[in-house]
Scaffold this motif. Structure first.
Motif: not given
Length: 182
Positions: A55-72
């Motif tokens: 999995a490749l992730v950057d903590g963002k979706t559509k250039r905005e930070a992902v919400d806490a549920e996804i980050r956790e």
């Protein structure tokens, strides 16, 4: 290592495969291993009961930070690799981590400081035939790319149009740089 020239940006607007809104349906059609590019895609695959091999992730979706549920849900300190890759580019560290993760026995999450949007290209090149690469298509869903010889040739052709050291990038991914793309 590689940067996306402005004149190539249009090549990424249309999806490279079928688009799904249901992760279970996508997984039913997907080959193995599954490589996920994007936080929301990875989250939905895991929620559907499948941890992607890579999995490749950057903590963002559509250039905005992902919400806490996804980050956790995506935090996995034991099987995590941190890399840097600026927007519109593929760094040497991202390519190296991707190649190592594809070869690893355990699932690996590559956390990108910068942007992982272009990682579907090298993911298809590094993946074995029969695998599936899944990435997000903004406001549409998840795109399933079956790793076939044709898909590898298409991704290699796009990668070869990028600016930078293409031969070294291909070598890192384990692709024969002397072999011509179709």
């Amino acid at each position: 290592m590689l940067t996306l020239p402005d004149d190539l940006r249009g090549s990424f607007k249309d999806p490279f495969g079928p688009v799904y809104t249901d992760a279970a349906a996508l997984l039913a059609d997907a080959g193995r291993p599954v490589i996920a590019v994007g936080d929301v895609v990875t989250y939905h695959l895991r929620q559907a009961g499948h941890a992607p091999s890579v999995a490749l992730v950057d903590g963002k979706t559509k250039r905005e930070a992902v919400d806490a549920e996804i980050r956790e849900a995506l935090s996995d300190p034991e099987h995590r690799r941190d890399v840097e890759s600026p927007p519109g580019a593929l760094s040497e560290s991202l390519l190296s981590a991707l190649a190592e993760a594809v070869a690893a026995a355990d699932p690996i999450t590559i956390v990108v400081d910068g942007e992982e949007d272009l990682a579907a290209l090298p993911a298809v090149l590094a993946a074995p035939l029969g695998a599936t690469v899944v990435y997000g298509q903004p406001d549409e869903g998840m795109v399933r790319v079956d790793v076939t010889e044709d898909a590898k040739a298409e991704m290699r052709s796009l990668l070869e149009e990028m600016d930078g050291d293409v031969a070294s990038a291909l070598a890192i991914l384990g692709v024969d740089a002397t072999e011509e793309s179709r």
